[in-house]
Design a protein around this motif. Structure first.
Motif, PDB file in Angstrom:
ATOM      1  N   ALA A  47       0.838  -1.202   0.000  1.00 13.30           N
ATOM      2  CA  ALA A  47       0.000   0.000   0.000  1.00 13.30           C
ATOM      3  C   ALA A  47       0.875   1.254   0.000  1.00 13.30           C
ATOM      4  O   ALA A  47       0.560   2.244  -0.684  1.00 13.30           O
ATOM      5  N   TRP A  48       1.968   1.218   0.730  1.00 10.94           N
ATOM      6  CA  TRP A  48       2.904   2.346   0.749  1.00 10.94           C
ATOM      7  C   TRP A  48       3.518   2.553  -0.638  1.00 10.94           C
ATOM      8  O   TRP A  48       3.646   3.690  -1.106  1.00 10.94           O
ATOM      9  N   LEU A  49       3.889   1.459  -1.304  1.00  9.65           N
ATOM     10  CA  LEU A  49       4.445   1.558  -2.657  1.00  9.65           C
ATOM     11  C   LEU A  49       3.413   2.083  -3.651  1.00  9.65           C
ATOM     12  O   LEU A  49       3.743   2.877  -4.543  1.00  9.65           O
ATOM     13  N   VAL A  50       2.166   1.658  -3.516  1.00 10.99           N
ATOM     14  CA  VAL A  50       1.101   2.170  -4.379  1.00 10.99           C
ATOM     15  C   VAL A  50       0.924   3.665  -4.147  1.00 10.99           C
ATOM     16  O   VAL A  50       0.756   4.453  -5.097  1.00 10.99           O
ATOM     17  N   ALA A  51       0.986   4.098  -2.893  1.00  9.77           N
ATOM     18  CA  ALA A  51       0.875   5.527  -2.585  1.00  9.77           C
ATOM     19  C   ALA A  51       2.044   6.291  -3.197  1.00  9.77           C
ATOM     20  O   ALA A  51       1.866   7.400  -3.729  1.00  9.77           O
ATOM     21  N   ALA A  52       3.235   5.714  -3.162  1.00  8.13           N
ATOM     22  CA  ALA A  52       4.399   6.366  -3.756  1.00  8.13           C
ATOM     23  C   ALA A  52       4.236   6.506  -5.261  1.00  8.13           C
ATOM     24  O   ALA A  52       4.646   7.510  -5.856  1.00  8.13           O
ATOM     25  N   ALA A  53       3.638   5.520  -5.890  1.00  2.28           N
ATOM     26  CA  ALA A  53       3.431   5.558  -7.341  1.00  2.28           C
ATOM     27  C   ALA A  53       2.249   6.432  -7.730  1.00  2.28           C
ATOM     28  O   ALA A  53       2.139   6.847  -8.888  1.00  2.28           O
ATOM     29  N   SER A  54       1.373   6.737  -6.784  1.00  5.09           N
ATOM     30  CA  SER A  54       0.161   7.501  -7.088  1.00  5.09           C
ATOM     31  C   SER A  54       0.381   8.994  -7.132  1.00  5.09           C
ATOM     32  O   SER A  54      -0.467   9.720  -7.639  1.00  5.09           O
ATOM     33  N   GLY A  55       1.454   9.449  -6.561  1.00  2.00           N
ATOM     34  CA  GLY A  55       1.730  10.879  -6.606  1.00  2.00           C
ATOM     35  C   GLY A  55       2.137  11.433  -5.256  1.00  2.00           C
ATOM     36  O   GLY A  55       2.055  10.758  -4.224  1.00  2.00           O
ATOM     37  N   PRO A  56       2.593  12.689  -5.260  1.00  3.66           N
ATOM     38  CA  PRO A  56       3.114  13.304  -4.037  1.00  3.66           C
ATOM     39  C   PRO A  56       2.101  13.395  -2.898  1.00  3.66           C
ATOM     40  O   PRO A  56       2.452  13.201  -1.732  1.00  3.66           O
ATOM     41  N   ALA A  57       0.848  13.685  -3.200  1.00  4.28           N
ATOM     42  CA  ALA A  57      -0.150  13.843  -2.128  1.00  4.28           C
ATOM     43  C   ALA A  57      -0.412  12.514  -1.423  1.00  4.28           C
ATOM     44  O   ALA A  57      -0.445  12.457  -0.181  1.00  4.28           O
ATOM     45  N   ALA A  58      -0.594  11.459  -2.194  1.00  4.20           N
ATOM     46  CA  ALA A  58      -0.830  10.141  -1.601  1.00  4.20           C
ATOM     47  C   ALA A  58       0.399   9.667  -0.817  1.00  4.20           C
ATOM     48  O   ALA A  58       0.280   9.097   0.273  1.00  4.20           O
ATOM     49  N   PHE A  59       1.580   9.929  -1.384  1.00  2.00           N
ATOM     50  CA  PHE A  59       2.810   9.511  -0.691  1.00  2.00           C
ATOM     51  C   PHE A  59       2.999  10.286   0.611  1.00  2.00           C
ATOM     52  O   PHE A  59       3.412   9.722   1.614  1.00  2.00           O
ATOM     53  N   GLU A  60       2.675  11.568   0.590  1.00  3.25           N
ATOM     54  CA  GLU A  60       2.799  12.376   1.809  1.00  3.25           C
ATOM     55  C   GLU A  60       1.857  11.860   2.899  1.00  3.25           C
ATOM     56  O   GLU A  60       2.232  11.790   4.070  1.00  3.25           O
ATOM     57  N   THR A  61       0.666  11.457   2.510  1.00  2.00           N
ATOM     58  CA  THR A  61      -0.288  10.885   3.473  1.00  2.00           C
ATOM     59  C   THR A  61       0.242   9.571   4.036  1.00  2.00           C
ATOM     60  O   THR A  61       0.181   9.339   5.253  1.00  2.00           O
ATOM     61  N   ALA A  62       0.767   8.723   3.161  1.00  2.00           N
ATOM     62  CA  ALA A  62       1.331   7.438   3.611  1.00  2.00           C
ATOM     63  C   ALA A  62       2.515   7.667   4.539  1.00  2.00           C
ATOM     64  O   ALA A  62       2.666   6.969   5.547  1.00  2.00           O
ATOM     65  N   GLN A  63       3.354   8.638   4.220  1.00  2.00           N
ATOM     66  CA  GLN A  63       4.502   8.947   5.071  1.00  2.00           C
ATOM     67  C   GLN A  63       4.047   9.483   6.424  1.00  2.00           C
ATOM     68  O   GLN A  63       4.649   9.163   7.455  1.00  2.00           O
ATOM     69  N   TRP A  64       2.989  10.293   6.422  1.00  2.00           N
ATOM     70  CA  TRP A  64       2.477  10.819   7.688  1.00  2.00           C
ATOM     71  C   TRP A  64       1.971   9.678   8.564  1.00  2.00           C
ATOM     72  O   TRP A  64       2.233   9.642   9.768  1.00  2.00           O
ATOM     73  N   ILE A  65       1.251   8.738   7.954  1.00  2.00           N
ATOM     74  CA  ILE A  65       0.733   7.588   8.710  1.00  2.00           C
ATOM     75  C   ILE A  65       1.886   6.743   9.240  1.00  2.00           C
ATOM     76  O   ILE A  65       1.901   6.352  10.406  1.00  2.00           O
ATOM     77  N   ALA A  66       2.876   6.457   8.396  1.00  2.00           N
ATOM     78  CA  ALA A  66       4.023   5.641   8.822  1.00  2.00           C
ATOM     79  C   ALA A  66       4.847   6.344   9.888  1.00  2.00           C
ATOM     80  O   ALA A  66       5.461   5.695  10.732  1.00  2.00           O
ATOM     81  N   GLY A  67       4.868   7.682   9.853  1.00  2.00           N
ATOM     82  CA  GLY A  67       5.650   8.435  10.835  1.00  2.00           C
ATOM     83  C   GLY A  67       4.929   8.686  12.143  1.00  2.00           C
ATOM     84  O   GLY A  67       5.548   9.145  13.112  1.00  2.00           O
ATOM     85  N   SER A  68       3.642   8.385  12.211  1.00  2.00           N
ATOM     86  CA  SER A  68       2.906   8.576  13.463  1.00  2.00           C
ATOM     87  C   SER A  68       3.353   7.533  14.487  1.00  2.00           C
ATOM     88  O   SER A  68       4.043   6.567  14.163  1.00  2.00           O
ATOM     89  N   ILE A  69       2.944   7.746  15.726  1.00  2.00           N
ATOM     90  CA  ILE A  69       3.336   6.807  16.783  1.00  2.00           C
ATOM     91  C   ILE A  69       2.796   5.413  16.482  1.00  2.00           C
ATOM     92  O   ILE A  69       3.525   4.420  16.584  1.00  2.00           O
ATOM     93  N   LEU A  70       1.541   5.329  16.070  1.00  2.00           N
ATOM     94  CA  LEU A  70       0.956   4.028  15.730  1.00  2.00           C
ATOM     95  C   LEU A  70       1.683   3.412  14.528  1.00  2.00           C
ATOM     96  O   LEU A  70       1.975   2.210  14.513  1.00  2.00           O
ATOM     97  N   GLY A  71       1.983   4.231  13.540  1.00  2.00           N
ATOM     98  CA  GLY A  71       2.701   3.746  12.365  1.00  2.00           C
ATOM     99  C   GLY A  71       4.072   3.210  12.713  1.00  2.00           C
ATOM    100  O   GLY A  71       4.500   2.159  12.216  1.00  2.00           O
ATOM    101  N   ARG A  72       4.766   3.901  13.591  1.00  2.00           N
ATOM    102  CA  ARG A  72       6.101   3.432  14.013  1.00  2.00           C
ATOM    103  C   ARG A  72       6.016   2.158  14.836  1.00  2.00           C
ATOM    104  O   ARG A  72       6.877   1.289  14.726  1.00  2.00           O
ATOM    105  N   LEU A  73       4.979   2.034  15.656  1.00  2.00           N
ATOM    106  CA  LEU A  73       4.792   0.791  16.410  1.00  2.00           C
ATOM    107  C   LEU A  73       4.541  -0.384  15.467  1.00  2.00           C
ATOM    108  O   LEU A  73       5.068  -1.480  15.671  1.00  2.00           O
ATOM    109  N   VAL A  74       3.743  -0.134  14.422  1.00  2.00           N
ATOM    110  CA  VAL A  74       3.483  -1.182  13.435  1.00  2.00           C
ATOM    111  C   VAL A  74       4.780  -1.542  12.708  1.00  2.00           C
ATOM    112  O   VAL A  74       5.082  -2.720  12.495  1.00  2.00           O
ATOM    113  N   LEU A  75       5.559  -0.533  12.321  1.00  2.00           N
ATOM    114  CA  LEU A  75       6.831  -0.791  11.647  1.00  2.00           C
ATOM    115  C   LEU A  75       7.813  -1.534  12.555  1.00  2.00           C
ATOM    116  O   LEU A  75       8.533  -2.423  12.114  1.00  2.00           O
ATOM    117  N   PHE A  76       7.827  -1.170  13.837  1.00  2.00           N
ATOM    118  CA  PHE A  76       8.690  -1.872  14.788  1.00  2.00           C
ATOM    119  C   PHE A  76       8.252  -3.328  14.904  1.00  2.00           C
ATOM    120  O   PHE A  76       9.085  -4.242  14.873  1.00  2.00           O
TER     121      PHE A  76
END
Length: 132
Positions: A47-76
């Protein structure tokens, strides 16, 4: 009149009420659980890769989600699942080579797999956060 047929006395199959819970049993369960978690995490990476391919706005949203506390916990959690599954796979590879079947060695391999995967996860995150 038909004679009553009694079932043959057969031994019961072993089950969790008979077995003692051990490190190898726990690591077997966790290995399967991390495998399932990797499926879910891979969907999130896709989903993150699809957001990256969809354009800057979608990628920025995906990055915001991944950078949130919940997103970082999921990544960890995903990185721990990945590394723990890898260490468990290496443990099974050692067994496939015919080593580590002695009871003490088998239990130590299971015990230390948790600490090795946890340490590797922390090391990866320390390196990533230090290089930002």
């Amino acid at each position: 009149m038909l004679a009553e047929v009694k079932p043959a006395a057969r031994p019961l199959s072993p089950h969790l009420q008979i077995y003692r819970w051990s490190w190898t049993m726990a690591m077997s369960v966790i290995h399967r659980a991390t495998g399932c978690a990797l499926y879910a995490g891979t969907v999130l990476i896709a989903a993150w890769l699809v957001a990256a391919a969809s354009g800057p706005a979608a990628f920025e949203t995906a990055q915001w989600i991944a950078g949130s506390i919940l997103g970082r916990l999921v990544l960890f959690g995903y990185s721990f699942a990945l590394l723990h599954h890898m260490v468990g796979g290496l443990r099974h590879f050692v067994w496939d080579l015919g080593y580590g079947y002695e009871p003490e060695t088998r239990m130590n391999l299971a015990k230390y797999s948790v600490f090795v995967s946890g340490g590797l996860t922390l090391l990866v995150w320390i390196v990533v956060l230090a290089t930002r």
